[in-house]
Design a protein around this motif. Structure first.
Motif, PDB file in Angstrom:
ATOM      1  N   UNK A 128      42.643 -13.178  39.400  1.00  0.00           N
ATOM      2  CA  UNK A 128      41.910 -12.066  40.591  1.00  0.00           C
ATOM      3  C   UNK A 128      42.671 -11.466  40.281  1.00  0.00           C
ATOM      4  N   UNK A 129      42.381 -10.418  40.902  1.00  0.00           N
ATOM      5  CA  UNK A 129      43.682  -8.836  42.048  1.00  0.00           C
ATOM      6  C   UNK A 129      42.446  -8.060  42.563  1.00  0.00           C
ATOM      7  N   UNK A 130      43.346  -7.213  43.213  1.00  0.00           N
ATOM      8  CA  UNK A 130      42.524  -6.004  43.648  1.00  0.00           C
ATOM      9  C   UNK A 130      43.269  -5.214  44.498  1.00  0.00           C
ATOM     10  N   UNK A 131      42.999  -3.805  45.012  1.00  0.00           N
ATOM     11  CA  UNK A 131      43.601  -3.182  45.413  1.00  0.00           C
ATOM     12  C   UNK A 131      43.752  -3.376  47.126  1.00  0.00           C
ATOM     13  N   UNK A 132      44.329  -3.676  48.368  1.00  0.00           N
ATOM     14  CA  UNK A 132      44.379  -3.501  49.813  1.00  0.00           C
ATOM     15  C   UNK A 132      44.122  -1.613  49.939  1.00  0.00           C
ATOM     16  N   UNK A 133      43.180  -1.230  50.961  1.00  0.00           N
ATOM     17  CA  UNK A 133      43.395  -0.229  51.498  1.00  0.00           C
ATOM     18  C   UNK A 133      43.151  -0.112  52.557  1.00  0.00           C
ATOM     19  N   UNK A 134      43.741   1.115  53.706  1.00  0.00           N
ATOM     20  CA  UNK A 134      43.551   0.292  54.936  1.00  0.00           C
ATOM     21  C   UNK A 134      41.434   0.855  55.208  1.00  0.00           C
ATOM     22  N   UNK A 135      41.734   0.212  57.068  1.00  0.00           N
ATOM     23  CA  UNK A 135      40.777   1.127  57.146  1.00  0.00           C
ATOM     24  C   UNK A 135      40.331   1.261  58.598  1.00  0.00           C
ATOM     25  N   UNK A 136      41.938   1.971  59.493  1.00  0.00           N
ATOM     26  CA  UNK A 136      42.669   2.928  60.357  1.00  0.00           C
ATOM     27  C   UNK A 136      43.150   3.626  60.174  1.00  0.00           C
ATOM     28  N   UNK A 137      43.768   3.929  60.917  1.00  0.00           N
ATOM     29  CA  UNK A 137      45.373   5.521  60.983  1.00  0.00           C
ATOM     30  C   UNK A 137      46.299   4.616  60.621  1.00  0.00           C
ATOM     31  N   UNK A 138      46.770   3.518  60.299  1.00  0.00           N
ATOM     32  CA  UNK A 138      48.238   3.404  59.860  1.00  0.00           C
ATOM     33  C   UNK A 138      47.622   2.990  58.322  1.00  0.00           C
ATOM     34  N   UNK A 139      48.971   3.337  57.807  1.00  0.00           N
ATOM     35  CA  UNK A 139      49.298   2.588  57.112  1.00  0.00           C
ATOM     36  C   UNK A 139      49.419   1.549  56.194  1.00  0.00           C
ATOM     37  N   UNK A 140      48.480   1.496  55.061  1.00  0.00           N
ATOM     38  CA  UNK A 140      48.499  -0.120  54.405  1.00  0.00           C
ATOM     39  C   UNK A 140      47.860  -0.168  53.337  1.00  0.00           C
ATOM     40  N   UNK A 141      48.630   0.003  52.105  1.00  0.00           N
ATOM     41  CA  UNK A 141      47.906  -0.044  51.025  1.00  0.00           C
ATOM     42  C   UNK A 141      48.683  -0.452  49.810  1.00  0.00           C
ATOM     43  N   UNK A 142      48.230  -1.056  48.457  1.00  0.00           N
ATOM     44  CA  UNK A 142      48.810  -1.534  47.769  1.00  0.00           C
ATOM     45  C   UNK A 142      48.030  -2.484  46.920  1.00  0.00           C
ATOM     46  N   UNK A 143      48.984  -2.967  45.526  1.00  0.00           N
ATOM     47  CA  UNK A 143      47.808  -3.548  44.603  1.00  0.00           C
ATOM     48  C   UNK A 143      48.706  -5.114  44.223  1.00  0.00           C
ATOM     49  N   UNK A 144      47.538  -6.296  43.854  1.00  0.00           N
ATOM     50  CA  UNK A 144      47.682  -7.529  44.942  1.00  0.00           C
ATOM     51  C   UNK A 144      47.197  -8.606  43.157  1.00  0.00           C
ATOM     52  N   UNK A 145      47.747 -10.052  42.993  1.00  0.00           N
ATOM     53  CA  UNK A 145      46.797 -10.638  42.258  1.00  0.00           C
ATOM     54  C   UNK A 145      46.741 -11.485  42.906  1.00  0.00           C
ATOM     55  N   UNK A 146      45.743 -12.926  42.589  1.00  0.00           N
ATOM     56  CA  UNK A 146      46.282 -14.505  42.660  1.00  0.00           C
ATOM     57  C   UNK A 146      46.004 -15.328  41.194  1.00  0.00           C
ATOM     58  N   UNK A 147      46.675 -16.321  41.367  1.00  0.00           N
ATOM     59  CA  UNK A 147      46.447 -17.364  41.094  1.00  0.00           C
ATOM     60  C   UNK A 147      45.912 -18.502  41.262  1.00  0.00           C
ATOM     61  N   UNK A 148      45.334 -19.853  40.821  1.00  0.00           N
ATOM     62  CA  UNK A 148      45.266 -20.625  41.188  1.00  0.00           C
ATOM     63  C   UNK A 148      46.115 -21.224  39.987  1.00  0.00           C
ATOM     64  N   UNK A 149      47.115 -22.574  40.569  1.00  0.00           N
ATOM     65  CA  UNK A 149      47.914 -23.911  40.158  1.00  0.00           C
ATOM     66  C   UNK A 149      47.865 -24.310  41.094  1.00  0.00           C
ATOM     67  N   UNK A 150      47.080 -25.058  40.268  1.00  0.00           N
ATOM     68  CA  UNK A 150      47.047 -26.852  41.176  1.00  0.00           C
ATOM     69  C   UNK A 150      46.192 -26.730  41.643  1.00  0.00           C
ATOM     70  N   UNK A 151      46.186 -27.249  43.070  1.00  0.00           N
ATOM     71  CA  UNK A 151      45.353 -27.245  43.968  1.00  0.00           C
ATOM     72  C   UNK A 151      45.299 -25.963  44.981  1.00  0.00           C
ATOM     73  N   UNK A 152      46.809 -24.937  44.807  1.00  0.00           N
ATOM     74  CA  UNK A 152      46.879 -23.951  45.890  1.00  0.00           C
ATOM     75  C   UNK A 152      46.817 -22.712  45.027  1.00  0.00           C
ATOM     76  N   UNK A 153      46.826 -22.120  45.555  1.00  0.00           N
ATOM     77  CA  UNK A 153      47.058 -20.287  45.497  1.00  0.00           C
ATOM     78  C   UNK A 153      48.877 -19.473  45.185  1.00  0.00           C
ATOM     79  N   UNK A 154      48.344 -18.943  44.401  1.00  0.00           N
ATOM     80  CA  UNK A 154      49.607 -18.110  44.785  1.00  0.00           C
ATOM     81  C   UNK A 154      49.552 -16.674  44.911  1.00  0.00           C
ATOM     82  N   UNK A 155      49.609 -15.744  45.689  1.00  0.00           N
ATOM     83  CA  UNK A 155      49.003 -14.537  46.181  1.00  0.00           C
ATOM     84  C   UNK A 155      50.143 -13.605  46.188  1.00  0.00           C
ATOM     85  N   UNK A 156      50.108 -12.854  45.178  1.00  0.00           N
ATOM     86  CA  UNK A 156      51.240 -11.719  44.900  1.00  0.00           C
ATOM     87  C   UNK A 156      51.202 -10.296  44.837  1.00  0.00           C
ATOM     88  N   UNK A 157      51.965 -10.283  45.988  1.00  0.00           N
ATOM     89  CA  UNK A 157      51.726  -8.438  46.231  1.00  0.00           C
ATOM     90  C   UNK A 157      52.864  -7.656  46.010  1.00  0.00           C
TER      91      UNK A 157
END
Length: 229
Positions: A128-157
């Motif tokens: 899975x994945x998506x796009x980060x967006x800001x909800x404030x006046x500060x800069x915050x943006x970028x894409x990400x993916x999430x991968x399930x590996x065994x019992x853990x997740x790897x979140x890649x920005x």
């Protein structure tokens, strides 16, 4: 000393206002249900006890009555408690349904039944994945993916990620309610403000949470969010 005190107070108030952006008053989210233990397939005469997780209108896991059904009971039957029994070869859709206040929500899984001497397919775990967006006046943006590996997740920005380093006490959470950190899982304090980086999240499944949430801890306000799709 008075000038310094006035300046300090003004800085705190200004930072607070900048951090808030748009105030969030309502914590309501649409209720949801998820099949928590998909399997993909069974051999004839095998059984599997499905489990469903219900999240209420503030994104908190809670108990409720779940109705189970099979699209083809000649292939696989399922009891009121979610016990599926493989009957004959083929495919059917298992549906978990919750009805609250005239609103019906569902989650489904396609299951394949195979002969006793064959191996059933494993569940399909989609990254899975998506796009980060800001909800404030500060800069915050970028894409990400999430991968399930065994019992853990790897979140890649992704490399297009940018965040303002001026944010005080910025933390990243996984949550089912993007308006609150109540019942959210802390991933980490944010220390990387541009470019690719990763987080390993132990003992977490890919369907456990629906949102990334960036939260300004000192002022307890949301800074950014992303839906996990």
């Amino acid at each position: 000393m008075k000038r310094i005190s006035y300046f300090f107070c003004f800085s705190i108030i200004f930072s607070l206002n900048s951090c808030i952006g748009e105030d969030v008053i309502d914590d309501f989210v649409e209720p949801s249900i998820r099949i928590g233990n998909p399997i993909g397939g069974l051999k004839i005469n095998e059984t599997h006890n499905y489990e469903a997780i219900y999240f209420n209108n503030v994104g908190v896991e809670s108990s409720t009555t779940v109705n189970w059904s099979s699209s083809n009971t000649n292939i696989v039957s399922i009891s009121n408690d979610g016990l599926a029994t493989a009957i004959s070869e083929g495919q059917a859709t298992i549906t978990a349904t919750v009805t609250n206040e005239n609103t019906t929500i569902t989650d489904t899984e396609l299951i394949t039944i195979v002969a006793a001497d064959e191996e059933p397919p494993a569940p399909v775990i989609t990254n899975k994945g998506g796009t980060i967006k800001t909800t404030s006046s500060y800069t915050l943006k970028g894409d990400f993916t999430i991968e399930e590996i065994g019992n853990n997740l790897k979140l890649s920005i992704a490399s297009n990620y940018q965040a303002s380093s001026a944010l005080p006490g910025l933390y990243l959470y996984l949550t089912n309610n993007p308006n609150s950190v109540n019942n959210a899982l802390i991933v980490a304090e944010v220390t990387v403000f541009s470019g690719e980086h990763e987080y390993e999240i132990p003992n977490t499944k890919i369907g456990d949470y629906k949102y990334l949430l960036y939260w300004c801890k000192p002022f307890s306000v949301k800074v950014g969010e992303a839906e996990i799709k």
